[in-house]
Design an enzyme around this catalytic site. Sequence first.
Site, PDB file in Angstrom:
ATOM      1  N   PRO A   2      25.467  60.628  15.875  1.00  0.00           N
ATOM      2  CA  PRO A   2      25.997  61.503  14.611  1.00  0.00           C
ATOM      3  C   PRO A   2      26.184  62.061  13.990  1.00  0.00           C
ATOM      4  O   PRO A   2      25.424  61.878  13.299  1.00  0.00           O
ATOM      5  CB  PRO A   2      27.169  60.303  14.994  1.00  0.00           C
ATOM      6  CG  PRO A   2      26.627  58.841  14.864  1.00  0.00           C
ATOM      7  CD  PRO A   2      25.057  59.324  15.428  1.00  0.00           C
ATOM      8  N   GLU A   3      26.058  63.380  14.389  1.00  0.00           N
ATOM      9  CA  GLU A   3      25.874  64.465  12.870  1.00  0.00           C
ATOM     10  C   GLU A   3      27.463  64.586  12.863  1.00  0.00           C
ATOM     11  O   GLU A   3      28.033  64.316  13.072  1.00  0.00           O
ATOM     12  CB  GLU A   3      25.291  65.292  14.116  1.00  0.00           C
ATOM     13  CG  GLU A   3      23.924  65.496  14.572  1.00  0.00           C
ATOM     14  CD  GLU A   3      23.053  66.415  14.859  1.00  0.00           C
ATOM     15  OE1 GLU A   3      24.124  67.796  14.328  1.00  0.00           O
ATOM     16  OE2 GLU A   3      22.676  65.630  16.105  1.00  0.00           O
ATOM     17  N   HIS A 101      24.904  43.087  18.102  1.00  0.00           N
ATOM     18  CA  HIS A 101      24.728  44.169  17.310  1.00  0.00           C
ATOM     19  C   HIS A 101      26.280  44.563  16.651  1.00  0.00           C
ATOM     20  O   HIS A 101      25.766  45.616  15.571  1.00  0.00           O
ATOM     21  CB  HIS A 101      23.925  45.205  17.527  1.00  0.00           C
ATOM     22  CG  HIS A 101      23.035  44.887  18.801  1.00  0.00           C
ATOM     23  ND1 HIS A 101      21.532  44.605  18.345  1.00  0.00           N
ATOM     24  CD2 HIS A 101      23.004  45.508  19.850  1.00  0.00           C
ATOM     25  CE1 HIS A 101      20.891  44.200  19.028  1.00  0.00           C
ATOM     26  NE2 HIS A 101      21.327  44.796  20.071  1.00  0.00           N
ATOM     27  N   ARG A 120      20.287  49.852  17.115  1.00  0.00           N
ATOM     28  CA  ARG A 120      18.986  49.952  16.372  1.00  0.00           C
ATOM     29  C   ARG A 120      19.414  50.051  14.654  1.00  0.00           C
ATOM     30  O   ARG A 120      17.890  49.669  14.523  1.00  0.00           O
ATOM     31  CB  ARG A 120      19.101  51.790  16.610  1.00  0.00           C
ATOM     32  CG  ARG A 120      17.127  51.990  16.858  1.00  0.00           C
ATOM     33  CD  ARG A 120      17.176  53.179  17.810  1.00  0.00           C
ATOM     34  NE  ARG A 120      17.718  52.922  19.308  1.00  0.00           N
ATOM     35  CZ  ARG A 120      17.809  53.973  20.367  1.00  0.00           C
ATOM     36  NH1 ARG A 120      17.144  55.182  19.455  1.00  0.00           N
ATOM     37  NH2 ARG A 120      18.004  53.668  21.168  1.00  0.00           N
ATOM     38  N   ARG A 155      11.185  78.087  -0.017  1.00  0.00           N
ATOM     39  CA  ARG A 155      10.982  76.769   0.803  1.00  0.00           C
ATOM     40  C   ARG A 155      10.156  77.553   1.734  1.00  0.00           C
ATOM     41  O   ARG A 155      10.264  78.410   2.422  1.00  0.00           O
ATOM     42  CB  ARG A 155      12.378  76.526   1.516  1.00  0.00           C
ATOM     43  CG  ARG A 155      13.268  76.019   0.586  1.00  0.00           C
ATOM     44  CD  ARG A 155      13.409  74.713   0.348  1.00  0.00           C
ATOM     45  NE  ARG A 155      14.321  74.152  -0.773  1.00  0.00           N
ATOM     46  CZ  ARG A 155      13.764  72.854  -1.442  1.00  0.00           C
ATOM     47  NH1 ARG A 155      13.114  71.940  -0.524  1.00  0.00           N
ATOM     48  NH2 ARG A 155      14.505  72.673  -2.243  1.00  0.00           N
TER      49      ARG A 155
END
Length: 274
Positions: A2-3, A101, A120, A155
Amino acid sequence: MPELPEVETIAQSLNKRVRGDAIESVWLGRHREPLKSSAREISAALTGTRIVQVRRVGKHIVFDLEARIGQNGTALRQWIVHLGMTGRMLVCSPEEATPKHTHAIASLASGRELRFVDPRRFGRLSVAMKESFAGPGTEPLTISCDDFAKLFRRRRTPIKAALLNQKLLHGIGNIYADESLFRSGIRPKRQAARLTRAELDALHSAIKEVLKEAIKLGGSSVSDYVDAEGREGFFQLQHRVYLRTGQPCLVCKTPIKRFVLGGRGTHYCPKCQR
DNA sequence: CATGTTTCCTGACAGC
DNA sequence: TGCTGTCAGGAAACAT
């Protein structure tokens, strides 16, 4: 995984389904990793609150909560959920079998349950005792072109690594970094500070375009992503480079290449991206 | 501070 | 069939 578009989809459907409901009790599993505060603290913060709204900040789901204090006072609180790689936030009936889980269950006044499931265990739950969570960085959907360009000054890191840095822009992950870089014709390894203003402008619009399109299609269902109602997204059908290694570029037919950058599989077209 | 590296975790999958 | 080994990847912790 999920983003931003997937988390936006989930937060919107959670908002529709549980907004206005109340959390009556909280159960937390024995695993410690998913909890950023102690179990006692999380449970105490959530129990007895009303869900004012559910929204997305970066890759986080934020539940804005209201607690009743004494006779007529109220206090604002927040439940902040990060889904990590495999996390899910589901609205279930208590009769439904609890899957392996399952790390947290909030029982709602309506009789339903909000369940946090994460095989996870890269996901995280936290709470705030005021309305304070703003996320680690800036929202990619609303940032101005100038502010966007400023983020990358000085950067020296590759532009893809900078896009994945949540302290700069929050919400972009591996899929949308690769897709945005393809659409703006920029190689993932290019040093962020060395991009021209024109390239930064193109990247800025590509990011917004890709994220908005993905939200419209309910996100990308790669591996086993589904939203809070168990529905798959369809943006994976629009991917132009992600997981298309060896397949012809949709623009120039050159085979898509893959390499590892900062530990992430990175996909690009060697001809379209310079 | 900026940047690179390691670590956490399980399910999926390859190979024998 | 069933075992073992490898890998994916977000973000925090750690090293440089």
